[in-house]
Scaffold this motif. Structure first.
Motif, short mmCIF file in Angstrom:
data_model
loop_
_atom_site.label_atom_id
_atom_site.label_comp_id
_atom_site.label_asym_id
_atom_site.label_seq_id
_atom_site.Cartn_x
_atom_site.Cartn_y
_atom_site.Cartn_z
N ASP A 39 0.81 -1.22 0.00
CA ASP A 39 0.00 0.00 0.00
C ASP A 39 0.84 1.26 0.00
O ASP A 39 0.42 2.28 -0.52
CB ASP A 39 -0.90 0.04 1.26
CG ASP A 39 -2.02 -0.96 1.17
OD1 ASP A 39 -2.51 -1.39 2.22
OD2 ASP A 39 -2.40 -1.28 0.03
N TYR A 40 1.93 1.16 0.59
CA TYR A 40 2.68 2.39 0.77
C TYR A 40 4.16 2.10 0.90
O TYR A 40 4.58 0.97 1.03
CB TYR A 40 2.20 3.15 2.02
CG TYR A 40 2.06 2.26 3.22
CD1 TYR A 40 0.83 1.71 3.57
CD2 TYR A 40 3.17 1.95 4.00
CE1 TYR A 40 0.72 0.88 4.67
CE2 TYR A 40 3.05 1.12 5.09
CZ TYR A 40 1.82 0.59 5.42
OH TYR A 40 1.70 -0.23 6.49
N ASP A 75 1.88 7.10 0.12
CA ASP A 75 0.95 6.17 -0.49
C ASP A 75 1.53 5.66 -1.81
O ASP A 75 1.94 6.45 -2.66
CB ASP A 75 -0.37 6.89 -0.71
CG ASP A 75 -1.51 5.91 -0.85
OD1 ASP A 75 -2.66 6.33 -0.70
OD2 ASP A 75 -1.22 4.71 -1.11
N CYS A 101 -3.81 12.99 -3.21
CA CYS A 101 -4.56 11.98 -2.47
C CYS A 101 -5.90 12.59 -2.15
O CYS A 101 -6.65 12.16 -1.43
CB CYS A 101 -3.80 11.54 -1.23
SG CYS A 101 -4.05 12.44 0.28
#
Lengths: 768, 139
Positions: free
Chosen positions: B66-67, B85, B139
């Motif tokens: 995810d990151y 992210d 984001c």
């Protein structure tokens, strides 16, 4: 106070007023909003109001009791009648008209008069006495005059522009009302909600209950949250308030403000102030701040260290968090110390905070170090806006440029670095040849007669001399060692060019102290050019190195011994004198340079200085090789100093070897001292470039004399010793050069960082 | 954009930690905590050569699906950990570096404040604003 006899009308009037002011119904009216407004509305001079307050005893008591209030009102009437204020006049003056409290707006006046007239027939004398509720045309709540009043005050606060003010703001208004009162002295005073008597009062009192909280504020201290509405307006009030409060609050910085004195003082000051900028510092405030600054730091141009400032501001008993924020705002240059301006700004913020004004997110313009006490608050509105926008993610104005933390330097802030003496723009200063040198190099390059460079040469800065000396020494040495090696002309040109470019590089990359801009592009091509040539040089050097070294080995036996032992002291004696800019060179250069010059005919140097570079090529082959070698070595040394070319170090070492060898090959006994001196001076004056040509002459002389120098038997031992010494000297020279190069490297890195900083500032941070 | 930024003190306790989506705050806290091991590993592996900013920047500590987690350590062993992210178009390394540099500068400014005791949590508004600006993007 003496007994006060009031007529019926007065009695009624006064009681109404008292009820109006006594929002807390405590039977005593603090010196706050209403009272102040009332008195202001009386349109009496501040001094008179003060006097009245004193006379009635409110200042003594700290509040207006009913009797005090009545007395005050009576005195107001007396004053308005033009009679001198006397305690006895309270009772002596008969038939005194009721105190009049100015009315600004007609509508309010009419409203009030009508109300009054309707209310009290026996108050016929009122004649619109009671000022209509703040008549800022806020007719919005026309229905309710009080609302208008309150909204007025609130609106008043709101930059006195937007008419519509939500009623909810009114409660907090009152405390601010009178504070901000001064802001709009023109129309404000009158508008003070000196509500009419009777029927209007009850609504007022009701409406005012909310403001009672604010009133209590007066008695003391931290600003109630409702003030946040006013934060935006706080611009207007704070000034006046601050102005007034300041003397009081400052005095008892560690204690709660005294009410009465503060209020009266505030009132007066407020009335007298007409600042548009709420954060502006008055002269007296500033003077106070300066005095406080002096107690910590006698030198007004000096700094207050962070620790001292911390102690000082901690005394104000503000929470550490707030103090921390104040510090962040006021330490403009983020250096951990406060200048006088920064200190005043911090102090002002502390005062503001103590008086209940929220701290701004950004430092108000008026408090910025360079703007303090400036009257050009053209963008007052902006400021107030700034101050009020707590939500705005304001970056601290002094955004520290992203310099490497390890570098203890503050890079120039946007445009505010100018005023802050703490911020010093790191301007790399070349230790090495400056523009003058570069000019000389250019001149030499262009082949122009050396007369031009001569003059700059004569003026050559000491730092140039350093380099030149090194170069010259190295050059000479190498030149001597190359003795016998026929170097091609390419060498000549290369070293020259390299040296030129190198020096140019140096001067450019180092950036002249005058301009903070990055080195101009033009030199770069030269660099590249030089590099290409330097590559050649590298190759040639590697070749010559071997040769030179061989020569070194071979020379000692072949070349007459250098009269170093005897000459060394001499040269050393001379050299140290020479080294203006040279420091470490003294050890090496004295040996090296004098060596060559020993047999150098300095008169030739002058001649050569005047002559063009071309002479080098024309000189005897012997001279050429020597000179070339010398130049080569000097070039590399010079280039080493400038460019962070590690490769050159090798050349340098190679040059040093030849230099050492050259030393051995330059045997000079006789001419030395006087010639050396001359050479020294010339060396100091001359830039490298010219040294090339000059060296040529010297070398020529040396070479000429060389054959004549006999070789002694003990020459070998001496030569070895000499070579050892030379090596040591060369080491020293190299070490020096290394340090210089490191310095230059650091400078260039700094430049790079500054450039990166600028780039970052220019480039928007959103990269995703 | 960074979803979580943390400042860890020398003794490995957090001086400042902030995440953008509130619901994942605990997860990010855990991530930062685990990344400290990687930081220490990298720091010890790095020679004690002359301090160079490149050494301060540790680079990608470890990526997850995810990151990604980036690290940066100062000369005083204060660590900055940034979680970004992965869904964002890969942030260039330079951008990450510049973000860390900004962080470092803001941290220095906080340090300069005499009212800040080293070891306290960072409450500076200016620092908050700066971090917000770094996090509030995309984001």
């Amino acid at each position: 106070m003496e007994g006060l006899t009031l007529s019926d009308a007065e009695q009624k009037y006064y009681s109404d007023l008292f009820s109006y002011c006594d929002i807390e119904s405590t039977k005593k009216v603090a010196s706050n909003g209403r009272v102040v407004e009332l008195f202001r509305a009386a349109q009496l001079p501040n001094e008179v109001v003060l006097q009245i307050m004193e006379l009635c005893g409110a200042t003594r008591l700290g509040y207006f009791g009913r009797s005090q209030f009545y007395i005050a009102l009576k005195l107001v009437a007396v004053a308005q009648s033009g009679l001198p204020l006397r305690v006895e006049s309270i009772n002596t003056v008969k038939d005194l008209p009721l105190p009049r409290f100015g009315a600004s707006k007609n509508e309010q006046e009419s409203r009030h008069t009508t109300s009054y007239s309707s209310d009290a027939e026996n108050q016929g004398s009122y004649s619109g006495v009671i000022p209509p509720p703040p008549g800022r045309v806020q007719v919005k709540k026309g229905s309710v005059s009080h609302d208008t009043v309150q909204s007025r005050s609130s609106t008043e606060q709101q930059e006195s522009i937007s008419p519509v003010v939500s009623p909810q703001q009114s409660p907090p208004t009152s405390p601010h009302t009178w504070r901000k009162h001064n802001r709009h002295p023109s129309g404000g005073n009158n508008e003070r909600p000196l509500a009419g008597p009777g029927p209007f009062w009850s609504p007022f009192t009701e409406a005012q209950t909310g403001s009672s909280a604010g009133d209590t504020m007066w008695s003391g201290h931290s600003p109630p949250p409702p003030q946040e509405n006013w934060v935006s307006f706080a611009d207007t009030p704070p000034t006046s308030t601050l102005l007034a409060m300041h003397p009081a609050s400052v005095q008892d910085q560690t204690t709660v403000r005294t009410v009465a004195s503060a209020t009266t003082a505030n009132e007066i000051r407020r009335q007298s102030s007409s600042y548009d900028d709420p954060w502006k510092i008055t002269d007296e405030q500033r003077q106070y701040y300066v005095n406080q600054f002096k107690t910590i730091q006698p030198d007004l141009n000096g700094f207050i260290p962070g620790s001292a400032a911390k102690e000082f501001f901690t005394k104000s008993k503000l929470p550490i968090l707030e103090l921390s924020h104040i510090w962040e705002l006021s330490d403009f240059d983020k250096d951990g110390a406060l200048t006088l301006d920064e200190f005043c700004a911090a102090f002002h913020l502390v005062v503001a905070r103590k008086n209940g004004y929220d701290l701004p997110e950004k430092l108000p313009e008026s408090l910025m170090p360079k703007l303090i006490d400036l009257e050009d608050s053209a963008d007052v509105g902006d400021q107030s806006g700034e101050v009020g926008y707590s939500g705005s993610p304001a970056e601290a104005p002094p955004s520290k440029s992203p310099s490497m933390p390890s570098l203890n330097q503050t890079w120039p802030e946007l445009n505010q670095s100018s005023e802050d003496t703490a911020i010093v723009h790191p301007v790399p200063i070349r230790m090495t040849p400056s523009k003058i040198h570069m000019q000389e190099m250019e001149l030499k390059r262009t082949g122009s007669d050396h007369t031009n460079p001569t003059s700059p040469l004569l003026v050559k800065p000491p730092d140039l001399s350093e380099e030149n000396k090194i170069n010259s020494s190295v050059k000479f040495v190498s030149g001597n060692t190359v003795d016998g090696y026929s170097s091609s002309d390419s060498f000549t040109s290369d070293p020259e060019q390299i040296g030129n470019t190198v020096t140019r590089q140096r001067s450019h990359s180092g950036t002249s102290p005058d301009n903070t801009a990055p080195p101009p592009p033009p030199p770069r091509p030269h660099q590249s050019h030089s590099r290409s040539s330097s590559l050649d040089m590298n190759r040639t050097f590697t070749v010559t190195t071997g040769q030179q070294q061989a020569g070194v080995v071979a020379h000692p036996p072949a070349v007459p011994p250098r009269p170093q032992p005897s000459q060394a002291p001499g040269p050393h004696v001379h050299r140290p004198v020479d080294a203006e800019g040279l420091i470490t060179h003294t050890s090496t250069s004295p040996q090296q340079i004098p060596e060559q010059p020993n047999f150098a005919d300095f008169s030739q140097f002058e001649v050569f200085a005047a002559s063009s570079v071309n002479e080098e090529h024309d000189d005897e082959a012997e001279k050429h090789p020597e000179v070339l070698q010398v130049e080569k070595s000097s070039e590399p040394s010079a280039s080493l100093r400038v460019a962070k070319t590690d490769g050159r170090v090798e050349e340098k070492t190679a040059a040093s070897a030849p230099a050492n060898a050259g030393k051995g090959t330059t045997p000079l006994a006789p001419p030395p001292k006087p010639i050396r001196r001359r050479l020294k001076s010339e060396d100091e004056l001359r830039p490298e470039v010219d040294e090339h040509s000059q060296k040529t002459g010297v070398l020529a002389a040396v070479l000429a004399s060389q054959p004549s120098i006999p070789r002694s038997v003990g020459k070998d031992k001496k030569a070895i010793q000499a070579s050892i010494r030379r090596n040591k000297e060369t080491n020293t020279v190299l070490a020096r050069l290394n340090s210089e190069l490191q310095q230059q490297l650091k400078d260039v890195l700094e430049e790079r960082i500054s450039l990166e900083v600028q780039l970052e500032q220019l480039r928007p941070f959103s990269h995703l | 954009m960074a979803v979580c930024i943390a400042v860890i003190a020398k003794e490995n306790y957090p001086l400042y930690i902030r995440s953008i989506p509130a619901e994942h705050e605990l997860k990010f806290h855990y991530t930062v905590h685990t990344s400290l091991d990687v930081v220490d590993e990298k720091v010890s592996a790095m020679g004690k050569a002359l301090v160079d900013q490149r050494e301060l920047y540790l680079g990608l500590l470890y990526p997850t699906e995810d990151y990604k987690v980036y690290g940066y350590v100062t000369n005083s062993k204060v660590k900055f950990v940034m979680v970004v992210d992965s869904s964002n178009t890969a942030l260039r390394d330079n951008e990450i570096r510049s973000m860390f540099r900004k962080l470092h500068n803001s941290y220095t400014d906080v340090m300069c404040n005499p009212f800040y005791n080293p070891g306290d949590r960072i409450h500076s508004r200016a620092f908050d604003n700066m971090v917000t600006s770094m996090m509030v993007q995309v984001c």
